[in-house]
Design an enzyme around this catalytic site. Structure first.
Site, PDB file in Angstrom:
ATOM      1  N   ASP A  92     -11.346   2.244  18.876  1.00 50.46           N
ATOM      2  CA  ASP A  92     -12.371   3.113  19.454  1.00 50.46           C
ATOM      3  C   ASP A  92     -13.765   2.685  19.002  1.00 50.46           C
ATOM      4  O   ASP A  92     -14.734   2.765  19.766  1.00 50.46           O
ATOM      5  CB  ASP A  92     -12.127   4.574  19.073  1.00 50.46           C
ATOM      6  CG  ASP A  92     -11.092   5.240  19.969  1.00 50.46           C
ATOM      7  OD1 ASP A  92     -10.507   4.535  20.810  1.00 50.46           O
ATOM      8  OD2 ASP A  92     -10.864   6.449  19.823  1.00 50.46           O
ATOM      9  N   LYS A 127      -5.255  -2.270   3.952  1.00 48.87           N
ATOM     10  CA  LYS A 127      -5.920  -1.682   2.777  1.00 48.87           C
ATOM     11  C   LYS A 127      -5.054  -1.989   1.559  1.00 48.87           C
ATOM     12  O   LYS A 127      -4.642  -1.120   0.801  1.00 48.87           O
ATOM     13  CB  LYS A 127      -6.121  -0.175   2.974  1.00 48.87           C
ATOM     14  CG  LYS A 127      -7.041   0.479   1.933  1.00 48.87           C
ATOM     15  CD  LYS A 127      -8.455  -0.070   1.947  1.00 48.87           C
ATOM     16  CE  LYS A 127      -9.317   0.706   0.936  1.00 48.87           C
ATOM     17  NZ  LYS A 127     -10.632   0.057   0.747  1.00 48.87           N
ATOM     18  N   ASP A 138      -6.024   2.696  15.667  1.00 46.31           N
ATOM     19  CA  ASP A 138      -6.554   3.808  16.453  1.00 46.31           C
ATOM     20  C   ASP A 138      -8.064   3.928  16.237  1.00 46.31           C
ATOM     21  O   ASP A 138      -8.856   4.039  17.179  1.00 46.31           O
ATOM     22  CB  ASP A 138      -5.844   5.095  16.037  1.00 46.31           C
ATOM     23  CG  ASP A 138      -6.109   6.253  16.979  1.00 46.31           C
ATOM     24  OD1 ASP A 138      -6.879   6.091  17.948  1.00 46.31           O
ATOM     25  OD2 ASP A 138      -5.548   7.336  16.747  1.00 46.31           O
ATOM     26  N   TYR A 183       1.608   8.295  11.692  1.00 44.92           N
ATOM     27  CA  TYR A 183       1.826   9.183  12.831  1.00 44.92           C
ATOM     28  C   TYR A 183       3.294   9.571  12.992  1.00 44.92           C
ATOM     29  O   TYR A 183       3.611  10.592  13.584  1.00 44.92           O
ATOM     30  CB  TYR A 183       1.343   8.525  14.133  1.00 44.92           C
ATOM     31  CG  TYR A 183      -0.149   8.341  14.223  1.00 44.92           C
ATOM     32  CD1 TYR A 183      -1.016   9.061  13.414  1.00 44.92           C
ATOM     33  CD2 TYR A 183      -0.695   7.437  15.114  1.00 44.92           C
ATOM     34  CE1 TYR A 183      -2.380   8.879  13.497  1.00 44.92           C
ATOM     35  CE2 TYR A 183      -2.064   7.252  15.214  1.00 44.92           C
ATOM     36  CZ  TYR A 183      -2.906   7.977  14.399  1.00 44.92           C
ATOM     37  OH  TYR A 183      -4.267   7.807  14.489  1.00 44.92           O
ATOM     38  N   ASP A 221     -11.971  -0.960   5.588  1.00 45.97           N
ATOM     39  CA  ASP A 221     -13.335  -0.447   5.470  1.00 45.97           C
ATOM     40  C   ASP A 221     -14.356  -1.553   5.741  1.00 45.97           C
ATOM     41  O   ASP A 221     -15.358  -1.340   6.426  1.00 45.97           O
ATOM     42  CB  ASP A 221     -13.566   0.201   4.099  1.00 45.97           C
ATOM     43  CG  ASP A 221     -13.008  -0.603   2.935  1.00 45.97           C
ATOM     44  OD1 ASP A 221     -12.338  -1.637   3.166  1.00 45.97           O
ATOM     45  OD2 ASP A 221     -13.227  -0.187   1.778  1.00 45.97           O
TER      46      ASP A 221
END
Length: 375
Positions: free
Chosen positions: A253, A192, A249, A142, A225
């Site tokens: 959610d 990851k 993020d 970001y 994942d």
């Protein structure tokens, strides 16, 4: 009497409605704890752009720097989506996080017993769920450079850069380890590392901190994942989770919907302690919900829980914070619901009515014995 300054940033959409109810709870806490709260208000997001031509006025930043804590409602809405990227409402939120160095985002995902059937997952999968996701908030893709869209060899190319420095990983890791130590001494770091070098470094730095400073905390690592799959397969295997900005993020959610509604999830964004003071911004996880704004039907619980986190982390009012969590559990057990969490046999109420009921439970001290704290 101690005086603390709170900055209210109502923002856009339902933000002003839910912040108003949370302020009522803060006023109750001030009376209960014999502390004085002085409030100021400022603009941010789309409402700020409409008023002064920027989603992040200088006045807002100056007030934020002086405040002991900040309560934000929500930013954004379809009427501002056509604006240039640099002046969209979300830039205000990202800007204040960066300027105050609010690097540690705490997102609890707790399933109140009365709402265990509101989730799309089976009751036995999510009943008793109590996860704390800690998201690094000021680095990653970001904010990384270079970024943007350019013309290269006749083609438009979009570019964003995932980047972390070791000190950024170390400081968020320490926050996560401290939180885990205060809970069940169990921390899972999400990355990851099998594909992205930036997160391979993340894993190595988290492991170093664990080995050197937190041998009493059980540390595990998981690819993002797999973590997404495990959150919906067996979410109660997690206790405290720490991860980078973009993964956090998405996963927070996902975890929010395990509880049945985004309208139920609070968050806290904390900075580093400097001269005995720590910048802190509290906000609900949900968005501005422009489709229901102004109708008096928004769910204020996530914002009220965020105010409870403010009491806990900024003002050390643990008793009052616990009482806020428990009062909400009591009201839900009594069968009151806003539209987003409505169930058969429950009583549907609006924003103010829900606030009234929570204040009544706080005042009457009608508290349950079984629900855990939100954090």
């Amino acid at each position: 009497m101690t005086t603390k300054h709170i900055l209210l940033l109502p923002g856009d959409g339902i933000g002003p409605e839910v912040v108003a109810q949370a302020k009522r709870v803060l006023d109750w806490a001030a009376q209960s704890a014999a502390i004085s709260f002085v409030y100021d208000t400022a603009l941010i997001g789309g409402s700020a752009y409409d008023a002064v031509g920027t989603p992040y006025p200088t006045e807002t930043l100056e007030k934020a720097k002086k405040a002991d804590a900040i309560l934000l409602g929500a930013v954004g809405g379809p009427q501002w989506e056509a604006l240039d990227y640099a002046v969209r409402p979300e830039r205000g939120l990202l800007g204040i996080r960066k300027d105050l160095d609010l690097f540690a985002n705490l997102r609890p995902a707790m399933c109140f017993d009365a709402l265990a059937d509101a989730s799309t997952l089976k009751r036995e999968v999510i009943a008793g769920l109590d996860i704390l996701i800690i998201r690094e908030l000021t680095g990653d893709i970001y904010f990384g450079q270079p970024r943007g869209v350019s013309l290269e060899n006749g083609h438009r190319v979009g570019r964003n850069t995932m980047v972390y420095a070791d000190w950024e990983v170390q400081r968020i890791a320490r926050v996560a380890f401290d939180m885990a130590r205060a809970r069940n001494k169990k921390l899972c770091s999400i990355d990851k590392a099998n594909v992205l070098e930036a997160t391979e470094m993340w894993r190595e730095e988290v492991q170093k901190i664990g080995d050197a400073e937190y041998t009493d905390v059980a540390l595990s690592h998981m690819y993002v994942d797999n973590a997404a799959m495990q959150l919906v397969r067996a979410p109660k295997q997690f206790d405290v989770v720490v991860t980078g900005n973009i993964f956090g993020d998405i996963l927070s959610d996902c975890a929010a919907m395990l509880t049945g509604s985004l309208g139920m999830l609070p968050s806290a964004s904390l900075g580093a302690e400097k001269d005995g003071k720590r910048a802190a911004l509290y906000e609900p996880v949900h968005g501005s919900a422009p489709d229901i704004a102004g109708q008096g039907i928004a769910n204020p619980i996530a914002t009220i829980l965020s105010a409870g986190m403010m009491l806990r982390y900024s003002f050390n009012l643990t008793r009052e914070a616990d009482m806020v969590d428990q009062a909400i559990a009591q009201v839900l057990a009594d069968g009151l619901r806003t539209g987003d969490i409505m169930q058969d046999g429950a009583k549907k109420v609006g924003t103010v009515e829900m606030g009234d009921a929570i204040l009544e439970a706080l005042t009457a001290h009608r508290l349950p014995l079984t629900d855990k704290k939100a954090v």
